[in-house]
Design a protein around this motif. Structure first.
Motif, PDB file in Angstrom:
ATOM      1  N   TYR A  97       0.939  -1.604 -11.748  1.00 31.57           N
ATOM      2  CA  TYR A  97       2.330  -1.377 -11.702  1.00 31.57           C
ATOM      3  C   TYR A  97       2.963  -2.751 -11.250  1.00 31.57           C
ATOM      4  O   TYR A  97       2.573  -3.338 -10.059  1.00 31.57           O
ATOM      5  CB  TYR A  97       2.665   0.002 -11.117  1.00 31.57           C
ATOM      6  CG  TYR A  97       2.670   1.068 -12.120  1.00 31.57           C
ATOM      7  CD1 TYR A  97       2.953   1.102 -13.318  1.00 31.57           C
ATOM      8  CD2 TYR A  97       2.016   2.141 -11.506  1.00 31.57           C
ATOM      9  CE1 TYR A  97       2.752   2.048 -14.205  1.00 31.57           C
ATOM     10  CE2 TYR A  97       1.751   3.194 -12.289  1.00 31.57           C
ATOM     11  CZ  TYR A  97       2.047   3.236 -13.845  1.00 31.57           C
ATOM     12  OH  TYR A  97       2.242   4.276 -14.508  1.00 31.57           O
ATOM     13  N   ASP A  98       4.049  -3.210 -11.686  1.00 24.35           N
ATOM     14  CA  ASP A  98       4.663  -4.180 -11.234  1.00 24.35           C
ATOM     15  C   ASP A  98       5.780  -3.741 -10.376  1.00 24.35           C
ATOM     16  O   ASP A  98       6.159  -2.461  -9.853  1.00 24.35           O
ATOM     17  CB  ASP A  98       5.385  -5.033 -12.336  1.00 24.35           C
ATOM     18  CG  ASP A  98       6.522  -4.423 -13.016  1.00 24.35           C
ATOM     19  OD1 ASP A  98       6.783  -3.141 -12.866  1.00 24.35           O
ATOM     20  OD2 ASP A  98       6.830  -4.771 -14.263  1.00 24.35           O
ATOM     21  N   ASP A  99       6.722  -4.596  -9.622  1.00 26.04           N
ATOM     22  CA  ASP A  99       7.418  -4.419  -8.336  1.00 26.04           C
ATOM     23  C   ASP A  99       8.589  -3.490  -9.045  1.00 26.04           C
ATOM     24  O   ASP A  99       9.064  -2.418  -8.307  1.00 26.04           O
ATOM     25  CB  ASP A  99       8.302  -5.680  -7.961  1.00 26.04           C
ATOM     26  CG  ASP A  99       7.348  -6.565  -7.324  1.00 26.04           C
ATOM     27  OD1 ASP A  99       6.055  -5.962  -6.925  1.00 26.04           O
ATOM     28  OD2 ASP A  99       7.450  -7.731  -7.210  1.00 26.04           O
ATOM     29  N   ALA A 100       8.930  -3.482 -10.255  1.00 22.29           N
ATOM     30  CA  ALA A 100      10.159  -2.769 -10.931  1.00 22.29           C
ATOM     31  C   ALA A 100       9.754  -1.287 -10.901  1.00 22.29           C
ATOM     32  O   ALA A 100      10.492  -0.470 -10.530  1.00 22.29           O
ATOM     33  CB  ALA A 100      10.495  -3.149 -12.335  1.00 22.29           C
ATOM     34  N   VAL A 101       8.384  -1.056 -11.444  1.00 25.50           N
ATOM     35  CA  VAL A 101       8.024   0.252 -11.688  1.00 25.50           C
ATOM     36  C   VAL A 101       7.863   1.030 -10.039  1.00 25.50           C
ATOM     37  O   VAL A 101       8.279   2.061  -9.601  1.00 25.50           O
ATOM     38  CB  VAL A 101       6.814   0.347 -12.299  1.00 25.50           C
ATOM     39  CG1 VAL A 101       6.149   1.980 -12.409  1.00 25.50           C
ATOM     40  CG2 VAL A 101       7.038  -0.110 -13.736  1.00 25.50           C
ATOM     41  N   LEU A 102       7.252   0.228  -9.020  1.00 26.19           N
ATOM     42  CA  LEU A 102       7.136   0.658  -8.021  1.00 26.19           C
ATOM     43  C   LEU A 102       8.274   0.963  -7.177  1.00 26.19           C
ATOM     44  O   LEU A 102       8.687   1.908  -6.428  1.00 26.19           O
ATOM     45  CB  LEU A 102       6.093  -0.520  -6.996  1.00 26.19           C
ATOM     46  CG  LEU A 102       4.995  -0.501  -7.392  1.00 26.19           C
ATOM     47  CD1 LEU A 102       4.305  -1.655  -6.853  1.00 26.19           C
ATOM     48  CD2 LEU A 102       3.870   0.623  -7.489  1.00 26.19           C
ATOM     49  N   ARG A 103       9.391   0.193  -7.431  1.00 25.13           N
ATOM     50  CA  ARG A 103      10.785   0.394  -6.904  1.00 25.13           C
ATOM     51  C   ARG A 103      11.328   1.908  -7.523  1.00 25.13           C
ATOM     52  O   ARG A 103      11.835   2.539  -6.654  1.00 25.13           O
ATOM     53  CB  ARG A 103      11.849  -0.834  -7.461  1.00 25.13           C
ATOM     54  CG  ARG A 103      13.126  -0.400  -6.689  1.00 25.13           C
ATOM     55  CD  ARG A 103      13.650  -0.489  -5.396  1.00 25.13           C
ATOM     56  NE  ARG A 103      13.200  -1.335  -4.606  1.00 25.13           N
ATOM     57  CZ  ARG A 103      13.319  -1.263  -3.174  1.00 25.13           C
ATOM     58  NH1 ARG A 103      13.846  -0.518  -2.853  1.00 25.13           N
ATOM     59  NH2 ARG A 103      13.021  -2.436  -2.449  1.00 25.13           N
ATOM     60  N   ARG A 104      11.159   1.845  -8.693  1.00 26.06           N
ATOM     61  CA  ARG A 104      11.496   3.029  -9.447  1.00 26.06           C
ATOM     62  C   ARG A 104      11.010   4.403  -8.751  1.00 26.06           C
ATOM     63  O   ARG A 104      11.570   5.388  -8.528  1.00 26.06           O
ATOM     64  CB  ARG A 104      11.558   3.095 -10.914  1.00 26.06           C
ATOM     65  CG  ARG A 104      11.841   4.342 -11.720  1.00 26.06           C
ATOM     66  CD  ARG A 104      13.306   4.577 -11.244  1.00 26.06           C
ATOM     67  NE  ARG A 104      14.262   3.532 -11.974  1.00 26.06           N
ATOM     68  CZ  ARG A 104      14.737   3.528 -12.991  1.00 26.06           C
ATOM     69  NH1 ARG A 104      14.220   4.399 -13.819  1.00 26.06           N
ATOM     70  NH2 ARG A 104      15.371   2.424 -13.475  1.00 26.06           N
ATOM     71  N   ALA A 105       9.571   4.140  -8.655  1.00 29.14           N
ATOM     72  CA  ALA A 105       9.097   5.381  -7.850  1.00 29.14           C
ATOM     73  C   ALA A 105       9.515   5.754  -6.555  1.00 29.14           C
ATOM     74  O   ALA A 105       9.649   6.831  -6.057  1.00 29.14           O
ATOM     75  CB  ALA A 105       7.530   4.985  -7.970  1.00 29.14           C
ATOM     76  N   TYR A 106       9.739   4.666  -5.803  1.00 31.28           N
ATOM     77  CA  TYR A 106      10.511   4.673  -4.471  1.00 31.28           C
ATOM     78  C   TYR A 106      11.886   5.475  -4.545  1.00 31.28           C
ATOM     79  O   TYR A 106      12.037   6.347  -3.808  1.00 31.28           O
ATOM     80  CB  TYR A 106      10.514   3.343  -3.838  1.00 31.28           C
ATOM     81  CG  TYR A 106      11.511   3.395  -2.421  1.00 31.28           C
ATOM     82  CD1 TYR A 106      10.996   3.707  -1.428  1.00 31.28           C
ATOM     83  CD2 TYR A 106      12.652   2.865  -2.686  1.00 31.28           C
ATOM     84  CE1 TYR A 106      11.678   3.753  -0.329  1.00 31.28           C
ATOM     85  CE2 TYR A 106      13.532   2.990  -1.517  1.00 31.28           C
ATOM     86  CZ  TYR A 106      13.004   3.193  -0.161  1.00 31.28           C
ATOM     87  OH  TYR A 106      13.866   3.457   0.801  1.00 31.28           O
ATOM     88  N   GLU A 107      12.525   5.051  -5.437  1.00 34.59           N
ATOM     89  CA  GLU A 107      13.747   5.667  -5.533  1.00 34.59           C
ATOM     90  C   GLU A 107      13.926   7.061  -5.834  1.00 34.59           C
ATOM     91  O   GLU A 107      14.587   7.812  -5.220  1.00 34.59           O
ATOM     92  CB  GLU A 107      14.697   4.910  -6.437  1.00 34.59           C
ATOM     93  CG  GLU A 107      15.075   3.263  -6.303  1.00 34.59           C
ATOM     94  CD  GLU A 107      15.567   2.603  -7.317  1.00 34.59           C
ATOM     95  OE1 GLU A 107      15.529   3.072  -8.505  1.00 34.59           O
ATOM     96  OE2 GLU A 107      16.083   1.389  -6.943  1.00 34.59           O
ATOM     97  N   VAL A 108      12.818   7.600  -6.823  1.00 33.26           N
ATOM     98  CA  VAL A 108      12.692   9.053  -7.281  1.00 33.26           C
ATOM     99  C   VAL A 108      12.261   9.735  -6.102  1.00 33.26           C
ATOM    100  O   VAL A 108      12.794  10.602  -5.655  1.00 33.26           O
ATOM    101  CB  VAL A 108      11.730   8.893  -8.380  1.00 33.26           C
ATOM    102  CG1 VAL A 108      11.204  10.318  -8.654  1.00 33.26           C
ATOM    103  CG2 VAL A 108      12.263   8.407  -9.746  1.00 33.26           C
ATOM    104  N   THR A 109      11.400   9.107  -5.264  1.00 28.34           N
ATOM    105  CA  THR A 109      10.829   9.774  -3.959  1.00 28.34           C
ATOM    106  C   THR A 109      11.802  10.222  -2.906  1.00 28.34           C
ATOM    107  O   THR A 109      11.912  11.134  -2.485  1.00 28.34           O
ATOM    108  CB  THR A 109       9.568   8.978  -3.384  1.00 28.34           C
ATOM    109  OG1 THR A 109       8.808   8.696  -4.369  1.00 28.34           O
ATOM    110  CG2 THR A 109       9.269   9.364  -2.169  1.00 28.34           C
TER     111      THR A 109
END
Length: 340
Positions: free
Chosen positions: A264-276
């Protein structure tokens, strides 16, 4: 005012590469080089050159041969069928071009450099076998493949090796049973990581050997992961508010899975963080891991994939009306834990 060289009737001509080696060369190395350069021919017989140097310097044959090995490694002297000659090209600096194919083809394969290499020998503080100057000079003289490897390693690191450093390269091949390609791959990796000490190279090689990574193919895959994680870990630390404390083994494993396995790239990891954070009110690595595992299982590779799935869920759930997006992710999490 200017300076004039007083050449007289005799001139000593040296390659420009000598200038870059002076900091590493000893007083004896410089004396040997000047003595050899003072001989009448640029191409001289090895035994004649040693005899000439012994006759003009207060040094033993072994000391002279060790200095010759140093200048060979520095790219100043070259060995040919006729003897030694001065090299008239400037040594390549680290990172400038690849190793010539002919040289690459002669890198050492797996196997001992000396017949007695596998036998009990003194060991260094790094756990590698120790070689005498005579042994190393003999290996450089008789093993063109090893000499080519040392030259390539020096070019990659941008430095001239001393006797101890040549011994480290020999020790890695003899003690670990790895080949020249492996050594060169590892050194190139250490340079990319800004770790240009052969001590660090040896430490890393021993650690990889303990992980049973002993061939070039396995090494390339392991180094790819190391370099990917070196780039990603700092960003993930910052994202999840993990400052200077050491990562737990579980956190390391989850980070490596996201980056190297799920890719996963930075954008997907950032989205998962925001969801969390939206769902739990805190930056939970474990919760984010569950979100990412679900996305990966569903085949979501990009942020666009996640947004598309969210829109589809919205359409089916509410007929197009607005709703809390957390419902979507909560449903995915429950499905992951078998709650649906």
């Amino acid at each position: 005012m200017k300076l004039d060289f007083l050449y007289g009737n005799h001139v000593i001509l040296l390659p420009e590469a000598v200038i870059g080696c002076l900091e590493k060369a000893t007083k004896k190395d410089i004396k040997v080089l000047l003595a050899l350069a003072s001989m009448p021919l640029s191409r001289v017989d090895l035994s004649a050159s040693v005899s000439h140097a012994v006759g003009s310097l207060s040094m033993t044959e072994q000391e002279i041969e060790a200095s010759i090995a140093f200048w060979r490694g520095a790219g100043v002297l070259d060995v040919t069928e006729d003897g030694y000659r001065c090299v008239d090209t400037v040594q390549t600096r680290a990172g400038e071009g690849a190793m010539p194919p002919a040289a690459a083809a002669t890198l050492p394969k797996k196997g001992p450099l000396l017949p007695e290499s596998r036998k009990a020998r003194p060991v260094s503080d790094r756990g590698l076998p120790v070689y005498s100057s005579d042994e190393l000079a003999n290996i450089l003289e008789t093993r063109a493949d090893f000499s080519a490897l040392v030259d390539a390693c020096q070019q990659t690191l941008g430095k001239i090796f001393n006797t101890a450093e040549v011994g480290i390269i020999a020790g890695l091949i003899d003690h670990l049973g790895i080949d020249g390609e492996y050594v060169l791959l590892l050194i190139s990796h250490c340079v990319r990581m800004d770790k240009k000490s052969l001590r660090y190279v040896a430490k890393t090689a021993l650690s990889l050997y303990d992980e049973d990574i002993t061939d070039a193919e396995a090494l390339e895959e392991r180094l790819r992961r190391i370099e990917e994680m070196a780039s990603a870990t700092g960003k993930l630390r910052s994202m999840f508010g993990i400052s200077s404390r050491a990562l737990t083994a579980k956190e390391k494993a989850m980070f490596e899975k996201w980056v190297c396995t799920m890719k996963y790239d930075d954008a997907v990891l950032r989205r998962a963080y925001e969801v969390t954070v939206d769902a739990t009110g805190k930056a939970s690595v474990s919760y984010a891991n569950t979100v990412l595992e679900r996305w990966h299982a569903e085949g979501y590779r990009t942020v666009e994939d996640v947004d598309k799935a969210l829109a589809e869920y919205r359409r089916k759930k509410t007929g197009g009306s607005s709703f809390d997006a957390d419902d979507f992710f909560e449903a995915a999490l429950k499905h992951t834990y078998g709650e649906q």
